[in-house]
Write a protein that holds these residues in place. Structure first.
Motif, PDB file in Angstrom:
ATOM      1  N   THR A  73       0.844  -1.193   0.000  1.00 16.22           N
ATOM      2  CA  THR A  73       0.000   0.000   0.000  1.00 16.22           C
ATOM      3  C   THR A  73       0.878   1.240   0.000  1.00 16.22           C
ATOM      4  OG1 THR A  73      -1.680  -1.200   1.245  1.00 16.22           O
ATOM      5  CG2 THR A  73      -1.825   1.210   1.259  1.00 16.22           C
ATOM      6  N   VAL A  74       0.553   2.200  -0.849  1.00 15.88           N
ATOM      7  CA  VAL A  74       1.305   3.451  -0.909  1.00 15.88           C
ATOM      8  C   VAL A  74       1.021   4.253   0.361  1.00 15.88           C
ATOM      9  CG1 VAL A  74       1.618   5.633  -2.146  1.00 15.88           C
ATOM     10  CG2 VAL A  74       1.207   3.507  -3.434  1.00 15.88           C
ATOM     11  N   LEU A  75       2.084   4.591   1.092  1.00 13.69           N
ATOM     12  CA  LEU A  75       1.964   5.414   2.292  1.00 13.69           C
ATOM     13  C   LEU A  75       2.309   6.865   2.016  1.00 13.69           C
ATOM     14  CD1 LEU A  75       3.647   3.186   5.028  1.00 13.69           C
ATOM     15  CD2 LEU A  75       1.213   3.436   4.520  1.00 13.69           C
ATOM     16  N   GLU A  76       3.373   7.069   1.247  1.00 14.14           N
ATOM     17  CA  GLU A  76       3.876   8.422   1.025  1.00 14.14           C
ATOM     18  C   GLU A  76       4.506   8.515  -0.354  1.00 14.14           C
ATOM     19  OE1 GLU A  76       7.398  11.070   3.064  1.00 14.14           O
ATOM     20  OE2 GLU A  76       6.293   9.676   4.329  1.00 14.14           O
ATOM     21  N   VAL A  77       4.218   9.605  -1.055  1.00 10.43           N
ATOM     22  CA  VAL A  77       4.778   9.841  -2.383  1.00 10.43           C
ATOM     23  C   VAL A  77       5.667  11.075  -2.305  1.00 10.43           C
ATOM     24  CG1 VAL A  77       4.241  10.354  -4.801  1.00 10.43           C
ATOM     25  CG2 VAL A  77       2.717   8.866  -3.473  1.00 10.43           C
ATOM     26  N   GLN A  78       6.896  10.951  -2.801  1.00 10.68           N
ATOM     27  CA  GLN A  78       7.845  12.063  -2.811  1.00 10.68           C
ATOM     28  C   GLN A  78       8.367  12.227  -4.231  1.00 10.68           C
ATOM     29  OE1 GLN A  78      10.767  10.777   0.042  1.00 10.68           O
ATOM     30  NE2 GLN A  78       9.377  11.010   1.769  1.00 10.68           N
ATOM     31  N   TYR A 121       9.462  14.774  -5.791  1.00 13.34           N
ATOM     32  CA  TYR A 121      10.677  15.586  -5.891  1.00 13.34           C
ATOM     33  C   TYR A 121      11.936  14.734  -5.685  1.00 13.34           C
ATOM     34  CZ  TYR A 121      10.316  15.417  -0.818  1.00 13.34           C
ATOM     35  OH  TYR A 121      10.209  14.986   0.481  1.00 13.34           O
ATOM     36  N   SER A 122      11.821  13.663  -4.904  1.00 11.87           N
ATOM     37  CA  SER A 122      12.979  12.782  -4.708  1.00 11.87           C
ATOM     38  C   SER A 122      12.821  11.466  -5.474  1.00 11.87           C
ATOM     39  CB  SER A 122      13.210  12.504  -3.222  1.00 11.87           C
ATOM     40  OG  SER A 122      12.107  11.819  -2.668  1.00 11.87           O
ATOM     41  N   ASN A 123      11.777  11.381  -6.321  1.00  8.99           N
ATOM     42  CA  ASN A 123      11.604  10.244  -7.215  1.00  8.99           C
ATOM     43  C   ASN A 123      11.372   8.942  -6.446  1.00  8.99           C
ATOM     44  OD1 ASN A 123      11.480   9.149  -9.812  1.00  8.99           O
ATOM     45  ND2 ASN A 123      13.687   8.948 -10.020  1.00  8.99           N
ATOM     46  N   THR A 124      10.704   9.032  -5.272  1.00  8.10           N
ATOM     47  CA  THR A 124      10.506   7.844  -4.437  1.00  8.10           C
ATOM     48  C   THR A 124       9.066   7.736  -3.943  1.00  8.10           C
ATOM     49  OG1 THR A 124      11.109   8.966  -2.386  1.00  8.10           O
ATOM     50  CG2 THR A 124      12.892   7.876  -3.581  1.00  8.10           C
ATOM     51  N   VAL A 125       8.724   6.528  -3.519  1.00  5.41           N
ATOM     52  CA  VAL A 125       7.441   6.259  -2.891  1.00  5.41           C
ATOM     53  C   VAL A 125       7.693   5.260  -1.755  1.00  5.41           C
ATOM     54  CG1 VAL A 125       6.816   4.420  -4.521  1.00  5.41           C
ATOM     55  CG2 VAL A 125       5.024   5.621  -3.323  1.00  5.41           C
ATOM     56  N   LEU A 126       6.989   5.452  -0.650  1.00  3.03           N
ATOM     57  CA  LEU A 126       7.099   4.554   0.491  1.00  3.03           C
ATOM     58  C   LEU A 126       5.893   3.629   0.475  1.00  3.03           C
ATOM     59  CD1 LEU A 126       8.596   3.798   3.145  1.00  3.03           C
ATOM     60  CD2 LEU A 126       7.081   5.430   4.306  1.00  3.03           C
ATOM     61  N   LEU A 127       6.160   2.324   0.493  1.00  2.00           N
ATOM     62  CA  LEU A 127       5.099   1.321   0.481  1.00  2.00           C
ATOM     63  C   LEU A 127       5.147   0.511   1.767  1.00  2.00           C
ATOM     64  CD1 LEU A 127       5.412  -0.131  -3.143  1.00  2.00           C
ATOM     65  CD2 LEU A 127       3.918   1.672  -2.352  1.00  2.00           C
ATOM     66  N   MET A 128       4.030  -0.166   2.079  1.00  4.53           N
ATOM     67  CA  MET A 128       3.976  -1.028   3.249  1.00  4.53           C
ATOM     68  C   MET A 128       3.268  -2.323   2.874  1.00  4.53           C
ATOM     69  SD  MET A 128       2.330  -0.413   7.030  1.00  4.53           S
ATOM     70  CE  MET A 128       0.646  -0.367   6.449  1.00  4.53           C
ATOM     71  N   THR A 155       7.668  -1.678   5.992  1.00  2.61           N
ATOM     72  CA  THR A 155       7.724  -0.691   4.916  1.00  2.61           C
ATOM     73  C   THR A 155       8.934  -0.934   4.027  1.00  2.61           C
ATOM     74  OG1 THR A 155       8.956   0.854   6.306  1.00  2.61           O
ATOM     75  CG2 THR A 155       6.553   1.095   6.262  1.00  2.61           C
ATOM     76  N   PHE A 156       8.870  -0.382   2.822  1.00  3.24           N
ATOM     77  CA  PHE A 156       9.996  -0.410   1.904  1.00  3.24           C
ATOM     78  C   PHE A 156       9.894   0.779   0.966  1.00  3.24           C
ATOM     79  CE2 PHE A 156       6.689  -3.072   0.146  1.00  3.24           C
ATOM     80  CZ  PHE A 156       6.696  -2.874  -1.223  1.00  3.24           C
ATOM     81  N   MET A 157      11.043   1.260   0.508  1.00  2.71           N
ATOM     82  CA  MET A 157      11.123   2.431  -0.357  1.00  2.71           C
ATOM     83  C   MET A 157      11.326   1.978  -1.798  1.00  2.71           C
ATOM     84  SD  MET A 157      11.123   5.795  -0.268  1.00  2.71           S
ATOM     85  CE  MET A 157      11.439   6.160   1.435  1.00  2.71           C
ATOM     86  N   VAL A 158      10.667   2.673  -2.711  1.00  5.97           N
ATOM     87  CA  VAL A 158      10.830   2.397  -4.134  1.00  5.97           C
ATOM     88  C   VAL A 158      11.364   3.665  -4.792  1.00  5.97           C
ATOM     89  CG1 VAL A 158       9.676   1.718  -6.276  1.00  5.97           C
ATOM     90  CG2 VAL A 158       8.930   0.745  -4.092  1.00  5.97           C
ATOM     91  N   GLN A 159      12.487   3.540  -5.475  1.00 11.53           N
ATOM     92  CA  GLN A 159      13.119   4.656  -6.172  1.00 11.53           C
ATOM     93  C   GLN A 159      12.843   4.579  -7.663  1.00 11.53           C
ATOM     94  OE1 GLN A 159      17.249   3.965  -5.231  1.00 11.53           O
ATOM     95  NE2 GLN A 159      17.152   5.298  -3.440  1.00 11.53           N
TER      96      GLN A 159
END
Length: 146
Positions: free
Chosen positions: A59-64, A66-73, A78-82
């Motif tokens: 599940t997408v928790l946070e979208v960034q 500007y830094s080309n990343t999304v935080l998923l859980m 959790t895990f980061m996707v670049q």
């Protein structure tokens, strides 16, 4: 020699392995991820599996953007996707609350797994079913591969 080991000897990267973020967090380093050697994860019952290209869902928790990343859980953490800005058709997936699948190359496993995305897809329409089945799919594939 396993199919996975044969593909490494042939110089081809094996297909993505379905994993949970908790497995990556506990992974041991086998070699540089980009070398194709990747990381060793526990695949249950004392078996290990070498992975570098993974298929994950969460599940997408946070979208960034500007830094080309999304935080998923996922259910294990959790895990980061670049690299999400360069994924074709990936932008519709980038909203908090969406349930998505991501395929990518492991960049780091600690303190939090980081994946460089190759592909993303929105699975939100049937999220309840996907969430329910995901752990079983991961376990089944890893039993076959290990």
């Amino acid at each position: 020699m396993s199919k996975l080991e044969q593909s490494h000897c042939d110089g081809k990267r094996p297909p993505p392995v379905k994993v949970l973020s908790g497995q990556l967090r506990a992974a041991g380093i086998r070699g540089a991820a980009d070398s194709g050697e990747g990381y060793l994860i526990r695949a249950g019952k004392g078996r290990t599996l070498r992975v570098s290209l993974v298929w994950m869902q969460g599940t997408v928790l946070e979208v960034q953007l500007y830094s080309n990343t999304v935080l998923l859980m996922d259910e294990t953490g959790t895990f980061m996707v670049q690299g999400v800005n360069s994924i074709p058709k990936g932008k519709p997936c980038l909203l908090p609350g969406k349930y998505v699948m991501v395929m990518g190359v492991i960049q780091a496993v600690s303190p939090e797994p980081v994946i460089r995305a190759v592909k993303m897809a929105d699975l939100s329409e049937f999220a309840a079913l996907h969430r329910k089945m995901w752990k079983l799919e991961v376990e089944e594939l890893q039993q076959i591969l290990a």
